[in-house]
Design a protein around this motif. Structure first.
Motif, PDB file in Angstrom:
ATOM      1  N   ASP A 197       0.861  -1.175   0.000  1.00  0.00           N
ATOM      2  CA  ASP A 197       0.000   0.000   0.000  1.00  0.00           C
ATOM      3  C   ASP A 197       0.902   1.230   0.000  1.00  0.00           C
ATOM      4  O   ASP A 197       1.457   1.604   1.036  1.00  0.00           O
ATOM      5  CB  ASP A 197      -0.908  -0.010   1.231  1.00  0.00           C
ATOM      6  CG  ASP A 197      -1.859   1.178   1.285  1.00  0.00           C
ATOM      7  OD1 ASP A 197      -1.756   2.073   0.416  1.00  0.00           O
ATOM      8  OD2 ASP A 197      -2.706   1.218   2.196  1.00  0.00           O
ATOM      9  N   VAL A 198       1.065   1.832  -1.169  1.00  0.00           N
ATOM     10  CA  VAL A 198       2.023   2.935  -1.270  1.00  0.00           C
ATOM     11  C   VAL A 198       1.514   4.207  -0.606  1.00  0.00           C
ATOM     12  O   VAL A 198       2.251   5.198  -0.536  1.00  0.00           O
ATOM     13  CB  VAL A 198       2.399   3.205  -2.745  1.00  0.00           C
ATOM     14  CG1 VAL A 198       3.149   2.009  -3.330  1.00  0.00           C
ATOM     15  CG2 VAL A 198       1.167   3.526  -3.576  1.00  0.00           C
ATOM     16  N   ALA A 199       0.275   4.178  -0.107  1.00  0.00           N
ATOM     17  CA  ALA A 199      -0.188   5.290   0.718  1.00  0.00           C
ATOM     18  C   ALA A 199       0.368   5.181   2.135  1.00  0.00           C
ATOM     19  O   ALA A 199       0.381   6.161   2.877  1.00  0.00           O
ATOM     20  CB  ALA A 199      -1.718   5.312   0.768  1.00  0.00           C
ATOM     21  N   GLN A 200       0.852   3.978   2.508  1.00  0.00           N
ATOM     22  CA  GLN A 200       1.318   3.739   3.861  1.00  0.00           C
ATOM     23  C   GLN A 200       2.819   3.469   3.940  1.00  0.00           C
ATOM     24  O   GLN A 200       3.432   3.670   4.998  1.00  0.00           O
ATOM     25  CB  GLN A 200       0.569   2.538   4.458  1.00  0.00           C
ATOM     26  CG  GLN A 200      -0.935   2.711   4.541  1.00  0.00           C
ATOM     27  CD  GLN A 200      -1.339   3.818   5.489  1.00  0.00           C
ATOM     28  OE1 GLN A 200      -0.681   4.042   6.514  1.00  0.00           O
ATOM     29  NE2 GLN A 200      -2.406   4.538   5.156  1.00  0.00           N
ATOM     30  N   GLU A 201       3.421   2.986   2.855  1.00  0.00           N
ATOM     31  CA  GLU A 201       4.851   2.676   2.885  1.00  0.00           C
ATOM     32  C   GLU A 201       5.484   2.949   1.531  1.00  0.00           C
ATOM     33  O   GLU A 201       4.810   2.959   0.507  1.00  0.00           O
ATOM     34  CB  GLU A 201       5.090   1.219   3.297  1.00  0.00           C
ATOM     35  CG  GLU A 201       4.458   0.197   2.385  1.00  0.00           C
ATOM     36  CD  GLU A 201       4.722  -1.231   2.848  1.00  0.00           C
ATOM     37  OE1 GLU A 201       5.844  -1.504   3.319  1.00  0.00           O
ATOM     38  OE2 GLU A 201       3.801  -2.069   2.744  1.00  0.00           O
ATOM     39  N   GLU A 202       6.784   3.165   1.552  1.00  0.00           N
ATOM     40  CA  GLU A 202       7.523   3.469   0.334  1.00  0.00           C
ATOM     41  C   GLU A 202       7.583   2.217  -0.533  1.00  0.00           C
ATOM     42  O   GLU A 202       7.810   1.108  -0.030  1.00  0.00           O
ATOM     43  CB  GLU A 202       8.925   3.942   0.698  1.00  0.00           C
ATOM     44  CG  GLU A 202       9.674   4.606  -0.436  1.00  0.00           C
ATOM     45  CD  GLU A 202      10.546   3.617  -1.189  1.00  0.00           C
ATOM     46  OE1 GLU A 202      10.830   3.872  -2.377  1.00  0.00           O
ATOM     47  OE2 GLU A 202      10.926   2.589  -0.593  1.00  0.00           O
ATOM     48  N   LEU A 203       7.376   2.388  -1.827  1.00  0.00           N
ATOM     49  CA  LEU A 203       7.270   1.244  -2.734  1.00  0.00           C
ATOM     50  C   LEU A 203       8.515   0.365  -2.693  1.00  0.00           C
ATOM     51  O   LEU A 203       8.419  -0.861  -2.569  1.00  0.00           O
ATOM     52  CB  LEU A 203       7.015   1.717  -4.166  1.00  0.00           C
ATOM     53  CG  LEU A 203       7.055   0.622  -5.245  1.00  0.00           C
ATOM     54  CD1 LEU A 203       5.967  -0.405  -5.027  1.00  0.00           C
ATOM     55  CD2 LEU A 203       6.953   1.246  -6.641  1.00  0.00           C
ATOM     56  N   ARG A 204       9.686   0.983  -2.785  1.00  0.00           N
ATOM     57  CA  ARG A 204      10.905   0.176  -2.898  1.00  0.00           C
ATOM     58  C   ARG A 204      11.102  -0.701  -1.668  1.00  0.00           C
ATOM     59  O   ARG A 204      11.399  -1.897  -1.791  1.00  0.00           O
ATOM     60  CB  ARG A 204      12.113   1.069  -3.104  1.00  0.00           C
ATOM     61  CG  ARG A 204      13.401   0.271  -3.330  1.00  0.00           C
ATOM     62  CD  ARG A 204      14.599   1.173  -3.581  1.00  0.00           C
ATOM     63  NE  ARG A 204      14.408   2.023  -4.736  1.00  0.00           N
ATOM     64  CZ  ARG A 204      15.387   2.698  -5.328  1.00  0.00           C
ATOM     65  NH1 ARG A 204      16.621   2.608  -4.866  1.00  0.00           N
ATOM     66  NH2 ARG A 204      15.144   3.463  -6.363  1.00  0.00           N
ATOM     67  N   SER A 205      10.923  -0.150  -0.469  1.00  0.00           N
ATOM     68  CA  SER A 205      11.126  -0.944   0.746  1.00  0.00           C
ATOM     69  C   SER A 205      10.033  -1.997   0.896  1.00  0.00           C
ATOM     70  O   SER A 205      10.298  -3.126   1.317  1.00  0.00           O
ATOM     71  CB  SER A 205      11.152  -0.033   1.981  1.00  0.00           C
ATOM     72  OG  SER A 205       9.932   0.693   2.106  1.00  0.00           O
ATOM     73  N   GLY A 206       8.775  -1.633   0.539  1.00  0.00           N
ATOM     74  CA  GLY A 206       7.698  -2.607   0.635  1.00  0.00           C
ATOM     75  C   GLY A 206       7.888  -3.762  -0.333  1.00  0.00           C
ATOM     76  O   GLY A 206       7.674  -4.927   0.017  1.00  0.00           O
ATOM     77  N   ALA A 207       8.308  -3.447  -1.556  1.00  0.00           N
ATOM     78  CA  ALA A 207       8.535  -4.498  -2.542  1.00  0.00           C
ATOM     79  C   ALA A 207       9.720  -5.361  -2.145  1.00  0.00           C
ATOM     80  O   ALA A 207       9.710  -6.579  -2.342  1.00  0.00           O
ATOM     81  CB  ALA A 207       8.757  -3.874  -3.919  1.00  0.00           C
ATOM     82  N   ALA A 208      10.767  -4.745  -1.578  1.00  0.00           N
ATOM     83  CA  ALA A 208      11.942  -5.508  -1.159  1.00  0.00           C
ATOM     84  C   ALA A 208      11.597  -6.480  -0.042  1.00  0.00           C
ATOM     85  O   ALA A 208      12.161  -7.577   0.041  1.00  0.00           O
ATOM     86  CB  ALA A 208      13.050  -4.554  -0.714  1.00  0.00           C
ATOM     87  N   ALA A 209      10.678  -6.102   0.828  1.00  0.00           N
ATOM     88  CA  ALA A 209      10.265  -7.008   1.895  1.00  0.00           C
ATOM     89  C   ALA A 209       9.551  -8.234   1.328  1.00  0.00           C
ATOM     90  O   ALA A 209       9.675  -9.343   1.866  1.00  0.00           O
ATOM     91  CB  ALA A 209       9.359  -6.274   2.884  1.00  0.00           C
ATOM     92  N   LEU A 210       8.811  -8.049   0.235  1.00  0.00           N
ATOM     93  CA  LEU A 210       8.099  -9.161  -0.386  1.00  0.00           C
ATOM     94  C   LEU A 210       9.019  -9.994  -1.265  1.00  0.00           C
ATOM     95  O   LEU A 210       8.869 -11.219  -1.350  1.00  0.00           O
ATOM     96  CB  LEU A 210       6.936  -8.627  -1.227  1.00  0.00           C
ATOM     97  CG  LEU A 210       5.790  -7.951  -0.462  1.00  0.00           C
ATOM     98  CD1 LEU A 210       4.826  -7.290  -1.438  1.00  0.00           C
ATOM     99  CD2 LEU A 210       5.054  -8.970   0.396  1.00  0.00           C
ATOM    100  N   ALA A 211       9.940  -9.351  -1.955  1.00  0.00           N
ATOM    101  CA  ALA A 211      10.866 -10.043  -2.861  1.00  0.00           C
ATOM    102  C   ALA A 211      12.257  -9.479  -2.634  1.00  0.00           C
ATOM    103  O   ALA A 211      12.689  -8.553  -3.337  1.00  0.00           O
ATOM    104  CB  ALA A 211      10.425  -9.855  -4.305  1.00  0.00           C
ATOM    105  N   PRO A 212      12.993 -10.023  -1.656  1.00  0.00           N
ATOM    106  CA  PRO A 212      14.292  -9.438  -1.276  1.00  0.00           C
ATOM    107  C   PRO A 212      15.276  -9.323  -2.443  1.00  0.00           C
ATOM    108  O   PRO A 212      16.099  -8.404  -2.463  1.00  0.00           O
ATOM    109  CB  PRO A 212      14.798 -10.406  -0.206  1.00  0.00           C
ATOM    110  CG  PRO A 212      13.555 -11.007   0.379  1.00  0.00           C
ATOM    111  CD  PRO A 212      12.603 -11.128  -0.768  1.00  0.00           C
TER     112      PRO A 212
END
Length: 352
Positions: free
Chosen positions: A220-235
């Motif tokens: 949810d890019v309204a709540q977290e930065e895209l790059r860090s959120g995506a990295a958490a899902l796909a390191p």
């Protein structure tokens, strides 16, 4: 004798930017190779919204929009051989010429001579009836629900896009944008054997829609930065990133979340030019492919999935309106508040 009386039908007509009017217009008559279809349900596409906003390159007011629909054949013109009155059908948004080199190889989506619904006087499916050409029409299973039938066209777009990517090894997929086309890409990725599929968009409601069709993660890019959120899902980064949103900077977002050597599939159209830092794509040696429309093979594959009960796209539908309330439906979609999924117009509940 008095003047001839021509039958009329209900239609939602875009008369100016952001102005829809419910009107009575003439019922079209099928000519050679054409079918008249009584519309049951019609979806509202992102391209319809673009036209509503006055941003579409060729769909301009006054026009009847709509191309995501299903309905029943009620009339055929001379030369129609593959369809009969009573058939439940859907169609692509265009009719190809069937004579140029791309058409002869099955790549009808690349036909430079194709004609399009809602252009040059050929009215779309926001109406009781729509006129189709035989080579753009597809028969649906007789018992298929009308709402599922109206989703075939956008699902075929998602399938066509995902067929451009390499699924070997079960790669991780990230879809940027969870409109109908983005979610159609999720459905296709799961069916084609890709690995975990993640999505990114604004707001929790979009995440619920993504999970309803098989997405295993959501940022949810309204709540977290895209790059860090995506990295958490796909390191290690996404193996395949799908651009299904036209927001400014989306290409940079795709480059940021895709692993070096990965693939980017662009299926979104854009409201204007994009500023792109090509160095980010070059230095990561990304493969970028662009996906446009779909073909007969894509339609037949999706129809097969639906006929066998292997997918159910109806959970993507969040709002339904009668045809007379098309203006309200477009205003809702225009707000883009993060809570709207697929909007359907219920044109004729009993199409036959």
């Amino acid at each position: 004798m008095g003047p001839a009386v021509h039958p009329t039908m209900n239609a939602a007509v875009l008369t100016a930017d952001r102005t829809m009017e419910h009107r009575q217009v003439p019922v079209p008559e099928p000519g050679p190779g054409e079918l008249l279809v009584r519309v049951a349900v019609s979806g509202i596409c992102g391209s319809d919204l673009s036209a509503y906003r006055g941003l579409h390159p060729y769909k301009k007011a006054p026009v009847v929009l709509g191309h995501e629909f299903c309905g029943k054949v009620v009339g055929t013109g001379p030369g129609v051989t593959r369809f009969a009155v009573g058939d439940l059908v859907c169609s692509s948004a265009y009719a190809s010429c069937d004579a140029c080199p791309p058409c002869r190889t099955g790549a009808t989506h690349l036909c430079r001579h194709r004609t399009n619904l809602s252009h040059l006087g050929w009215e779309g499916s926001f109406a009781d009836f729509v006129l189709l050409r035989e080579n753009m029409t597809y028969r649906l299973p007789a018992g298929l629900g009308h709402e599922a039938g109206a989703m075939v066209e956008p699902l075929s777009i998602g399938l066509h896009a995902m067929r451009l990517a390499d699924p070997s090894g079960g790669p991780v997929v990230t879809v940027l944008g969870t409109g109908t086309i983005g979610l159609a890409c999720v459905v296709a990725a799961r069916r084609l054997g890709f690995g975990p599929v993640h999505c990114a968009d604004l707001g929790p409601a979009k995440g619920e829609l993504a999970r309803s069709v098989g997405a295993q993660g959501y940022v949810d890019v309204a709540q977290e930065e895209l790059r860090s959120g995506a990295a958490a899902l796909a390191p290690g980064g996404s193996d395949v990133t799908v651009i299904a949103s036209g927001h400014p900077g989306v290409v940079a977002d795709a480059a940021a979340v895709t692993r070096p050597g990965g693939q980017v599939i662009v299926v979104s159209y854009f409201g204007g030019p994009q500023d792109v830092d090509w160095n980010a794509l070059v230095s990561a040696e990304l493969t970028v492919r662009f996906s446009a429309l779909s073909t007969a093979a894509d339609f037949e594959e999706v129809i097969g999935w639906l006929g066998r009960g292997e997918i159910d796209p109806v959970p993507l539908v969040t709002h339904r309106f009668p045809l007379r309330d098309a203006a309200t439906a477009l205003r809702l979609m225009d707000r883009a508040d993060g809570t709207v999924g697929k909007i359907l117009l219920q044109v004729n509940r009993e199409s036959g």
